[in-house]
Write a protein that holds these residues in place. Structure first.
Motif, PDB file in Angstrom:
ATOM      1  N   ALA A   6     -34.317  -0.451 -26.564  1.00  0.00           N
ATOM      2  CA  ALA A   6     -33.161   0.553 -26.449  1.00  0.00           C
ATOM      3  C   ALA A   6     -33.728   1.687 -26.921  1.00  0.00           C
ATOM      4  O   ALA A   6     -33.453   2.656 -26.324  1.00  0.00           O
ATOM      5  CB  ALA A   6     -31.977   0.124 -27.156  1.00  0.00           C
ATOM      6  N   THR A   7     -34.539   1.871 -27.959  1.00  0.00           N
ATOM      7  CA  THR A   7     -35.028   3.094 -28.270  1.00  0.00           C
ATOM      8  C   THR A   7     -36.206   3.581 -27.291  1.00  0.00           C
ATOM      9  O   THR A   7     -36.361   4.763 -27.057  1.00  0.00           O
ATOM     10  CB  THR A   7     -35.658   3.073 -29.637  1.00  0.00           C
ATOM     11  OG1 THR A   7     -36.841   2.156 -29.871  1.00  0.00           O
ATOM     12  CG2 THR A   7     -34.604   2.422 -30.758  1.00  0.00           C
ATOM     13  N   LEU A   8     -36.925   2.551 -26.789  1.00  0.00           N
ATOM     14  CA  LEU A   8     -38.012   3.077 -25.743  1.00  0.00           C
ATOM     15  C   LEU A   8     -36.981   3.920 -24.713  1.00  0.00           C
ATOM     16  O   LEU A   8     -37.752   4.989 -24.127  1.00  0.00           O
ATOM     17  CB  LEU A   8     -38.561   1.934 -25.223  1.00  0.00           C
ATOM     18  CG  LEU A   8     -39.560   1.338 -26.029  1.00  0.00           C
ATOM     19  CD1 LEU A   8     -40.261  -0.018 -25.366  1.00  0.00           C
ATOM     20  CD2 LEU A   8     -40.681   2.393 -26.398  1.00  0.00           C
ATOM     21  N   ILE A  15     -38.300  12.346 -23.803  1.00  0.00           N
ATOM     22  CA  ILE A  15     -39.716  13.029 -23.560  1.00  0.00           C
ATOM     23  C   ILE A  15     -39.503  13.691 -21.991  1.00  0.00           C
ATOM     24  O   ILE A  15     -40.137  14.918 -21.853  1.00  0.00           O
ATOM     25  CB  ILE A  15     -40.876  12.013 -23.508  1.00  0.00           C
ATOM     26  CG1 ILE A  15     -40.959  11.457 -25.122  1.00  0.00           C
ATOM     27  CG2 ILE A  15     -41.836  12.427 -23.259  1.00  0.00           C
ATOM     28  CD1 ILE A  15     -41.369  12.654 -26.025  1.00  0.00           C
ATOM     29  N   GLY A  16     -38.729  13.011 -21.082  1.00  0.00           N
ATOM     30  CA  GLY A  16     -38.674  13.637 -19.923  1.00  0.00           C
ATOM     31  C   GLY A  16     -37.936  14.800 -19.801  1.00  0.00           C
ATOM     32  O   GLY A  16     -38.386  15.844 -19.119  1.00  0.00           O
ATOM     33  N   SER A  17     -36.913  14.947 -20.588  1.00  0.00           N
ATOM     34  CA  SER A  17     -36.374  16.380 -20.842  1.00  0.00           C
ATOM     35  C   SER A  17     -37.132  17.152 -21.397  1.00  0.00           C
ATOM     36  O   SER A  17     -37.210  18.412 -20.972  1.00  0.00           O
ATOM     37  CB  SER A  17     -34.982  15.997 -21.717  1.00  0.00           C
ATOM     38  OG  SER A  17     -34.111  15.296 -21.067  1.00  0.00           O
ATOM     39  N   LEU A  18     -38.192  17.048 -22.238  1.00  0.00           N
ATOM     40  CA  LEU A  18     -38.802  17.929 -23.023  1.00  0.00           C
ATOM     41  C   LEU A  18     -39.856  18.131 -21.895  1.00  0.00           C
ATOM     42  O   LEU A  18     -40.270  19.480 -21.872  1.00  0.00           O
ATOM     43  CB  LEU A  18     -39.797  17.006 -24.149  1.00  0.00           C
ATOM     44  CG  LEU A  18     -40.714  17.915 -24.654  1.00  0.00           C
ATOM     45  CD1 LEU A  18     -40.035  19.269 -25.815  1.00  0.00           C
ATOM     46  CD2 LEU A  18     -41.401  16.979 -25.864  1.00  0.00           C
ATOM     47  N   ILE A  19     -40.482  17.475 -21.014  1.00  0.00           N
ATOM     48  CA  ILE A  19     -41.433  17.813 -20.153  1.00  0.00           C
ATOM     49  C   ILE A  19     -40.667  18.895 -19.228  1.00  0.00           C
ATOM     50  O   ILE A  19     -41.468  19.857 -18.691  1.00  0.00           O
ATOM     51  CB  ILE A  19     -41.764  16.521 -19.352  1.00  0.00           C
ATOM     52  CG1 ILE A  19     -42.776  15.695 -19.898  1.00  0.00           C
ATOM     53  CG2 ILE A  19     -42.550  16.958 -17.870  1.00  0.00           C
ATOM     54  CD1 ILE A  19     -42.980  14.298 -19.199  1.00  0.00           C
ATOM     55  N   ARG A  86     -43.238  -3.977 -21.950  1.00  0.00           N
ATOM     56  CA  ARG A  86     -44.686  -3.268 -21.920  1.00  0.00           C
ATOM     57  C   ARG A  86     -44.566  -2.193 -20.830  1.00  0.00           C
ATOM     58  O   ARG A  86     -45.199  -1.371 -20.914  1.00  0.00           O
ATOM     59  CB  ARG A  86     -45.641  -4.457 -21.414  1.00  0.00           C
ATOM     60  CG  ARG A  86     -46.154  -5.376 -22.653  1.00  0.00           C
ATOM     61  CD  ARG A  86     -47.070  -6.296 -22.246  1.00  0.00           C
ATOM     62  NE  ARG A  86     -46.835  -7.229 -21.332  1.00  0.00           N
ATOM     63  CZ  ARG A  86     -46.125  -8.469 -21.652  1.00  0.00           C
ATOM     64  NH1 ARG A  86     -45.862  -8.589 -22.896  1.00  0.00           N
ATOM     65  NH2 ARG A  86     -45.932  -9.424 -20.710  1.00  0.00           N
ATOM     66  N   ALA A  87     -43.599  -2.455 -19.776  1.00  0.00           N
ATOM     67  CA  ALA A  87     -43.699  -1.307 -18.434  1.00  0.00           C
ATOM     68  C   ALA A  87     -43.219  -0.188 -19.330  1.00  0.00           C
ATOM     69  O   ALA A  87     -43.514   0.805 -18.930  1.00  0.00           O
ATOM     70  CB  ALA A  87     -42.997  -1.968 -17.652  1.00  0.00           C
ATOM     71  N   GLN A  88     -41.978  -0.413 -19.958  1.00  0.00           N
ATOM     72  CA  GLN A  88     -41.465   0.771 -20.604  1.00  0.00           C
ATOM     73  C   GLN A  88     -42.218   1.420 -21.630  1.00  0.00           C
ATOM     74  O   GLN A  88     -42.086   2.605 -21.653  1.00  0.00           O
ATOM     75  CB  GLN A  88     -39.958   0.412 -21.297  1.00  0.00           C
ATOM     76  CG  GLN A  88     -38.760  -0.371 -20.426  1.00  0.00           C
ATOM     77  CD  GLN A  88     -38.376   0.839 -19.221  1.00  0.00           C
ATOM     78  OE1 GLN A  88     -38.612   1.904 -19.416  1.00  0.00           O
ATOM     79  NE2 GLN A  88     -38.081   0.085 -18.192  1.00  0.00           N
ATOM     80  N   TRP A  89     -43.017   0.767 -22.323  1.00  0.00           N
ATOM     81  CA  TRP A  89     -43.941   1.407 -23.552  1.00  0.00           C
ATOM     82  C   TRP A  89     -45.025   2.202 -22.463  1.00  0.00           C
ATOM     83  O   TRP A  89     -45.265   3.213 -23.020  1.00  0.00           O
ATOM     84  CB  TRP A  89     -44.386   0.237 -24.275  1.00  0.00           C
ATOM     85  CG  TRP A  89     -45.446   0.736 -25.225  1.00  0.00           C
ATOM     86  CD1 TRP A  89     -46.679   0.468 -25.116  1.00  0.00           C
ATOM     87  CD2 TRP A  89     -45.243   1.789 -26.329  1.00  0.00           C
ATOM     88  NE1 TRP A  89     -47.333   1.133 -26.292  1.00  0.00           N
ATOM     89  CE2 TRP A  89     -46.567   1.718 -26.963  1.00  0.00           C
ATOM     90  CE3 TRP A  89     -44.086   2.197 -26.830  1.00  0.00           C
ATOM     91  CZ2 TRP A  89     -46.612   2.713 -28.269  1.00  0.00           C
ATOM     92  CZ3 TRP A  89     -44.109   2.933 -27.987  1.00  0.00           C
ATOM     93  CH2 TRP A  89     -45.340   3.100 -28.648  1.00  0.00           C
ATOM     94  N   THR A  90     -45.418   1.744 -21.493  1.00  0.00           N
ATOM     95  CA  THR A  90     -46.477   2.178 -20.684  1.00  0.00           C
ATOM     96  C   THR A  90     -45.883   3.457 -20.007  1.00  0.00           C
ATOM     97  O   THR A  90     -46.666   4.559 -20.170  1.00  0.00           O
ATOM     98  CB  THR A  90     -47.013   1.461 -19.721  1.00  0.00           C
ATOM     99  OG1 THR A  90     -47.583   0.314 -20.161  1.00  0.00           O
ATOM    100  CG2 THR A  90     -47.886   2.225 -18.886  1.00  0.00           C
ATOM    101  N   ASP A  91     -44.887   3.376 -19.617  1.00  0.00           N
ATOM    102  CA  ASP A  91     -44.101   4.723 -19.088  1.00  0.00           C
ATOM    103  C   ASP A  91     -43.762   5.631 -20.088  1.00  0.00           C
ATOM    104  O   ASP A  91     -43.996   6.894 -19.876  1.00  0.00           O
ATOM    105  CB  ASP A  91     -42.540   4.562 -18.453  1.00  0.00           C
ATOM    106  CG  ASP A  91     -42.101   5.462 -17.958  1.00  0.00           C
ATOM    107  OD1 ASP A  91     -42.614   5.861 -16.875  1.00  0.00           O
ATOM    108  OD2 ASP A  91     -41.128   6.122 -18.602  1.00  0.00           O
ATOM    109  N   LEU A  92     -43.410   5.570 -21.515  1.00  0.00           N
ATOM    110  CA  LEU A  92     -43.278   6.278 -22.595  1.00  0.00           C
ATOM    111  C   LEU A  92     -44.881   6.820 -22.799  1.00  0.00           C
ATOM    112  O   LEU A  92     -44.770   8.101 -23.034  1.00  0.00           O
ATOM    113  CB  LEU A  92     -42.651   5.929 -23.641  1.00  0.00           C
ATOM    114  CG  LEU A  92     -42.602   6.399 -24.889  1.00  0.00           C
ATOM    115  CD1 LEU A  92     -41.564   7.805 -24.735  1.00  0.00           C
ATOM    116  CD2 LEU A  92     -41.860   5.740 -26.342  1.00  0.00           C
ATOM    117  N   LEU A  93     -45.695   6.145 -22.921  1.00  0.00           N
ATOM    118  CA  LEU A  93     -47.104   6.687 -23.352  1.00  0.00           C
ATOM    119  C   LEU A  93     -47.463   7.526 -22.109  1.00  0.00           C
ATOM    120  O   LEU A  93     -48.114   8.600 -22.517  1.00  0.00           O
ATOM    121  CB  LEU A  93     -48.026   5.619 -23.518  1.00  0.00           C
ATOM    122  CG  LEU A  93     -47.704   4.469 -24.567  1.00  0.00           C
ATOM    123  CD1 LEU A  93     -48.972   3.523 -24.435  1.00  0.00           C
ATOM    124  CD2 LEU A  93     -47.944   5.490 -25.860  1.00  0.00           C
TER     125      LEU A  93
END
Length: 154
Positions: A6-8, A15-19, A86-93
């Motif tokens: 959930a935190t991811l 991060i999307g808003s920051l971008i 893992r997909a969510q983490w990769t997206d965050l990275l």
């Protein structure tokens, strides 16, 4: 306690808003729009703080499910969490890398603007040790001499 997954999702959104803000910032830097920059700077700072708080919350969530409350714990959790995590983490990275690159480019644009401003200021000052008067003195006031426009009659 919140799940690390959930935190991811929250981190991705932040991060999307920051971008998005950093892309706006880039446009304001290119067009030298200081008013626009003044408006988004507080928003950008708030998003950076929010991202840091979310990362801390993710670490707490990792700790609450028996993993180290760190990036090492995140790696261990991902081994057990499944493909979606893992997909969510990769997206965050990937988003974080994009934000880092935007920050690097925006920093270069800021340095370019600062250099241009410094060149313009230096052109208006009296050079140190020079007898030529510049347009403005060190105190910011116009110099009395200024460029001469006297004519020689003779």
């Amino acid at each position: 306690m919140t799940s690390p997954l959930a935190t991811l999702l929250d981190e991705q959104q932040t991060i999307g808003s920051l971008i998005g803000l950093m892309q706006q910032e880039q446009q304001f830097l290119v067009s030298a729009d200081s008013d626009g920059l003044d408006q988004i700077t507080p928003q950008k700072s708030a998003l950076v703080q929010q991202a840091a708080a979310l990362a801390s919350r993710r670490h707490l969530a990792l700790g609450s499910v028996g993993f180290a409350a760190s990036e090492t714990g995140m790696a261990d959790w991902l081994l057990e969490a499944g493909a979606e995590a893992r997909a969510q983490w990769t997206d965050l990275l990937n988003r974080t890398r994009a934000a880092k690159e935007l920050n690097r480019v925006n920093g270069m644009l800021i340095n370019k603007q600062l250099t241009m401003t410094q060149v313009a200021l230096n052109a208006m000052r009296t050079p140190t040790g020079s007898t030529d008067a510049g347009f403005y003195g060190a105190n910011g006031q116009a110099t009395a001499g200024g460029p001469s426009r006297r004519y020689v009659v003779g």
